[in-house]
Design a protein around this motif. Structure first.
Motif, PDB file in Angstrom:
ATOM      1  N   PRO A 223       1.983   7.882  -8.730  1.00  0.00           N
ATOM      2  CA  PRO A 223       0.811   8.483  -9.372  1.00  0.00           C
ATOM      3  C   PRO A 223      -0.157   7.381  -9.830  1.00  0.00           C
ATOM      4  O   PRO A 223       0.263   6.245 -10.069  1.00  0.00           O
ATOM      5  N   GLU A 224      -1.425   7.734  -9.921  1.00  0.00           N
ATOM      6  CA  GLU A 224      -2.492   6.772 -10.225  1.00  0.00           C
ATOM      7  C   GLU A 224      -2.134   5.837 -11.381  1.00  0.00           C
ATOM      8  O   GLU A 224      -2.322   4.625 -11.306  1.00  0.00           O
ATOM      9  N   SER A 225      -1.568   6.413 -12.436  1.00  0.00           N
ATOM     10  CA  SER A 225      -1.325   5.622 -13.647  1.00  0.00           C
ATOM     11  C   SER A 225      -0.201   4.606 -13.472  1.00  0.00           C
ATOM     12  O   SER A 225      -0.079   3.674 -14.250  1.00  0.00           O
ATOM     13  N   GLU A 226       0.634   4.795 -12.434  1.00  0.00           N
ATOM     14  CA  GLU A 226       1.777   3.891 -12.269  1.00  0.00           C
ATOM     15  C   GLU A 226       1.597   2.886 -11.144  1.00  0.00           C
ATOM     16  O   GLU A 226       2.494   2.109 -10.841  1.00  0.00           O
ATOM     17  N   LYS A 227       0.424   2.916 -10.505  1.00  0.00           N
ATOM     18  CA  LYS A 227       0.216   2.024  -9.358  1.00  0.00           C
ATOM     19  C   LYS A 227       0.239   0.556  -9.789  1.00  0.00           C
ATOM     20  O   LYS A 227      -0.185   0.212 -10.889  1.00  0.00           O
TER      21      LYS A 227
ATOM     22  N   ASN B 206       2.464   1.889  -3.398  1.00  0.00           N
ATOM     23  CA  ASN B 206       1.455   2.428  -4.312  1.00  0.00           C
ATOM     24  C   ASN B 206       1.059   3.857  -3.953  1.00  0.00           C
ATOM     25  O   ASN B 206       0.820   4.689  -4.819  1.00  0.00           O
ATOM     26  N   TYR B 207       1.018   4.126  -2.654  1.00  0.00           N
ATOM     27  CA  TYR B 207       0.618   5.446  -2.161  1.00  0.00           C
ATOM     28  C   TYR B 207       1.527   6.534  -2.724  1.00  0.00           C
ATOM     29  O   TYR B 207       1.102   7.637  -3.039  1.00  0.00           O
ATOM     30  N   LYS B 208       2.823   6.175  -2.879  1.00  0.00           N
ATOM     31  CA  LYS B 208       3.790   7.158  -3.353  1.00  0.00           C
ATOM     32  C   LYS B 208       3.763   7.335  -4.875  1.00  0.00           C
ATOM     33  O   LYS B 208       4.415   8.215  -5.402  1.00  0.00           O
TER      34      LYS B 208
ATOM     35  N   GLU C 276       0.836  -1.211   0.000  1.00  0.00           N
ATOM     36  CA  GLU C 276       0.000   0.000   0.000  1.00  0.00           C
ATOM     37  C   GLU C 276       0.867   1.255   0.000  1.00  0.00           C
ATOM     38  O   GLU C 276       0.577   2.226  -0.687  1.00  0.00           O
TER      39      GLU C 276
END
Ligand SMILES: [Zn+2]
Length: 681
Positions: free
Chosen positions: A176-180, A172-174, A169
């Motif tokens: 950007p949306e497109s790279e999660k 992913n938190y760090k 988590e």
């Protein structure tokens, strides 16, 4: 006390690495330089006292390594997976009265660590179980891998590379949306396979050991894991159970729920529970199948689903003329097998699963209970971009019209209205002659269809009685010559020597596949007559006893009982066993005859027939030739002085002629196939 060292060291290494990562990569100081230095010194001190040094310890001068690719490596020992189940009943059945170890089934990538002379020598991925990839360069980027162990033998340690749900988590938190990243397992798997160990390091992968059998002090798995604990490994969460007398499914369920909670509290991604026999030697004695070790099973919480695309819907026909929709899709690999089709059961289920099915539709497929392929659902709201797949208005087998049958609140079922629809008979015979069943060559579906239309075959035994009877007629028919008819008759004759397993596959017993058929052969003690002798119900009946056999769920037991109860099916069965000769599957195969070539001539006495002798030769590594030549090792002929052309040729070429008895001596008098008296009672 050493266990405390291991835990403290792992915690300190993880913490110090996180501080460094935050400082160097994100420009954030979690602690002051002074605090960092103090903890660093503390770690060095602990390492010194305990002798435990982790590969990714900040005290080690960690030169990050970049490789150009991953080398394939053959595992010293195969890394097979375990058979899977979703049934608590199977768990109880499996454990029986043995001591079992229950462990978290970590959802990650399986690794094998090899230590030589006490030093970490190699880290490899599981790959296909036989060959994996060398990822040793990433060892210094994974938590929980000691650099050295105080043991000079070659030691293999198995475990899982995982990323905790919390770390996942945070990663992913760090981003950007497109790279999660989509899921932790894929991220762990992708990270340890990175060429650049610096990338792997930032993913916070940790190694959780679940097999350290080679360290065991008393022959149990538990002891191996306890030893691993002391050496700096992070070991899997486990519980031992001394046999399971009187355990119910409820007990198992409760234990698993508790273990699940435990995984949640430590943020470990698990997808099931692994159950293994604690006694290592006992586990080994059970051997393996092609894909699995038999010393354990994996209880899965969920069936994994796999994305694929629909290519067609076919309709298979049942005995009563029911047309069952079958989804055909682009091949997907599930548990090592390629899956391309799955039954959709009936029109109602087809509609609720796929809405309006079309070519190219995105669907998600699983193997229910690891056995039956199943379309679980389709992609919601996908625009229809291929040909719609409507159900057929005429039967694809006989051309009669179809209609949709619906009883009250029951499902919608598609039915063929044709009397004696050829489809169901075709399916019956198509299975019967197939390779893994009676293995009769030359009877394609098209040929079978002709025979059915001519009224030659209706019962299974008609294959053996009616086709030979019509052979003359057949040889005059278009598409058949004398040669092809002879080949068909030969193949039919050859199929008369078979195994009970093959017969059970051939008989179209519902829900009974190859594996179950083999179990059934054992269950009936390899005696076809036992099928008829054994009661169906009652304390010693088929139902009661079969339900205790591994792999037989209620549905399968029901199917076998239903088949056994059917007078029709039993008449067909009795007809067949009077025609067929059964050999036990060669349970001991040797290579005693390897490199030898045999020619058989004349009649055989000790063996049931020539086919049986052929299979004995082949299962012991020998070859069978049709004629004598310079490559022939032995000519088998009971009449050594016969003046047959084969004998003459053999004498000319100096090929030794032996009798069946002498042949048996070659095998060391070992008979791997035991002929069974045919006929009833
Ligand atoms: Zn039909």
């Amino acid at each position: 006390m050493t266990i405390d060292y291991s835990k403290k060291i792992n915690e300190l290494v993880e913490y110090l690495n996180t501080c460094r990562d935050e400082y160097y990569n994100h420009n954030r100081s979690i602690i002051s330089d002074k605090e960092y230095d103090d903890l660093f010194d503390k770690l060095a001190e602990l390492e010194n006292e305990s002798g435990i040094v982790l590969s990714n310890s900040p005290t080690q001068s960690v030169g990050y390594k970049v490789v150009e690719g991953l080398n394939k490596v053959d595992h010293d020992k195969p890394m097979l997976s375990l058979d899977k189940t979703k049934s608590y009943k199977d768990v109880i059945k499996f454990c029986d009265d043995k001591d079992a170890l229950f462990m978290h089934k970590m959802d990650g990538l399986t690794l094998c660590l090899t230590y030589k002379d006490g030093i970490l020598y190699r880290v490899e991925t599981r790959g296909d179980g036989i060959t994996g990839e060398d990822i040793t360069h990433n060892a210094n980027s994974i938590l929980g891998i000691p650099k050295t162990i105080p043991n000079t033998n070659t030691i293999h340690i198995y475990g899982e590379a995982i990323i905790t749900t919390k770390d996942f988590e945070y990663i992913n938190y760090k981003l950007p949306e497109s790279e999660k990243f989509a899921n932790a397992r894929n991220l762990a798997s992708g990270s340890v396979r990175q060429y650049d160990s610096n990338i792997c390091r930032n993913r916070k992968v940790r190694f959780i050991c679940w097999n350290a059998n080679e360290l065991s002090k008393d022959g149990t798995m538990t002891s191996g894991l306890d030893e691993a604990d002391k050496l700096g490994f992070i070991t899997v969460y486990r519980r031992t159970r001394l046999s399971l007398p009187n355990w119910t499914e409820e007990h198992i369920k409760e234990m698993f729920e508790n273990m699940k909670l435990r995984a949640d509290t430590v943020n470990y991604p698990i997808d099931g529970i692994v159950i293994m026999f604690n006694n290592i030697e006992y586990g080994k004695s059970l051997g393996r199948t092609l894909h699995h070790f038999r010393n354990g099973i994996a209880f899965k919480f969920y069936d994994d689903t796999y994305e694929t695309h629909l290519t067609n819907i076919e309709y298979s026909i049942g005995k009563t003329g029911t047309l069952t929709p079958v989804a055909i899709f682009e091949p997907v690999q599930i548990d090592g097998a390629t899956v391309t089709r799955a039954s959709l059961s009936n029109l109602s289920i087809m509609k609720s699963t796929l809405n309006k099915p079309f070519v190219g539709q995105t669907i998600y497929v699983s193997k229910r209970n690891q056995v039956i392929p199943k379309v679980e659902y389709c992609l919601e709201g996908e625009p229809i971009h291929g040909e719609e797949l409507l159900f057929p208005l005429v039967c694809p087998y006989c051309g009669a019209s179809t209609y949709v049958e619906k009883d009250n609140n029951g499902p919608e079922i598609l039915v063929c209205t044709g009397n004696n629809c050829i489809g169901s008979l075709l399916r019956k015979f198509s299975t019967f002659v197939s390779k893994q069943a009676m293995n009769i060559d030359g009877l394609s579906d098209k040929t079978l269809e002709k025979f059915i239309k001519l009224g030659w075959i209706h019962k299974y035994s008609d294959i053996y009685t009616q086709i030979p009877k019509h052979s003359h007629e057949l040889s005059k028919m278009e598409g058949f010559g004398e040669k092809s008819v002879t080949a068909i008759l030969d193949s039919i004759e050859k199929s008369k020597t078979t195994t009970l397993t093959k017969l059970f596959i051939a008989l179209n017993i519902e829900n009974i596949g190859k594996q179950n058929a083999a179990e059934l052969e054992k269950f009936f003690n390899n005696d076809p007559n036992n099928v008829l002798k054994m009661n169906i119900e009652g304390p010693n009946g088929i139902r009661e006893r079969l339900s205790k056999v591994n792999g037989f769920g209620d549905i399968m037991v029901d199917s076998v009982c239903k088949w056994r109860r059917s007078a029709n099916d039993m008449t067909e069965y009795m007809d067949l066993i009077n025609i067929l000769t059964f050999t036990k599957k060669a349970d001991k195969v040797t290579d005693k005859l390897s490199g030898m070539s045999f020619v058989i001539t004349g009649s055989v006495n000790l063996y049931k027939n020539r086919n049986e002798l052929v299979s004995i030769i082949e299962s012991n590594g020998g070859k069978v030739q049709s004629g004598v030549n310079k490559d022939t090792t032995y000519l088998i002929n009971n009449d050594v002085n016969s003046s047959s052309s084969k004998n003459k040729k053999a004498k000319e070429l100096g090929v030794k002629i032996i009798s069946e008895e002498e042949f048996n001596k070659l095998l060391g008098n070992e008979t791997t196939t035991k002929p069974i008296k045919k006929g009833l009672f």
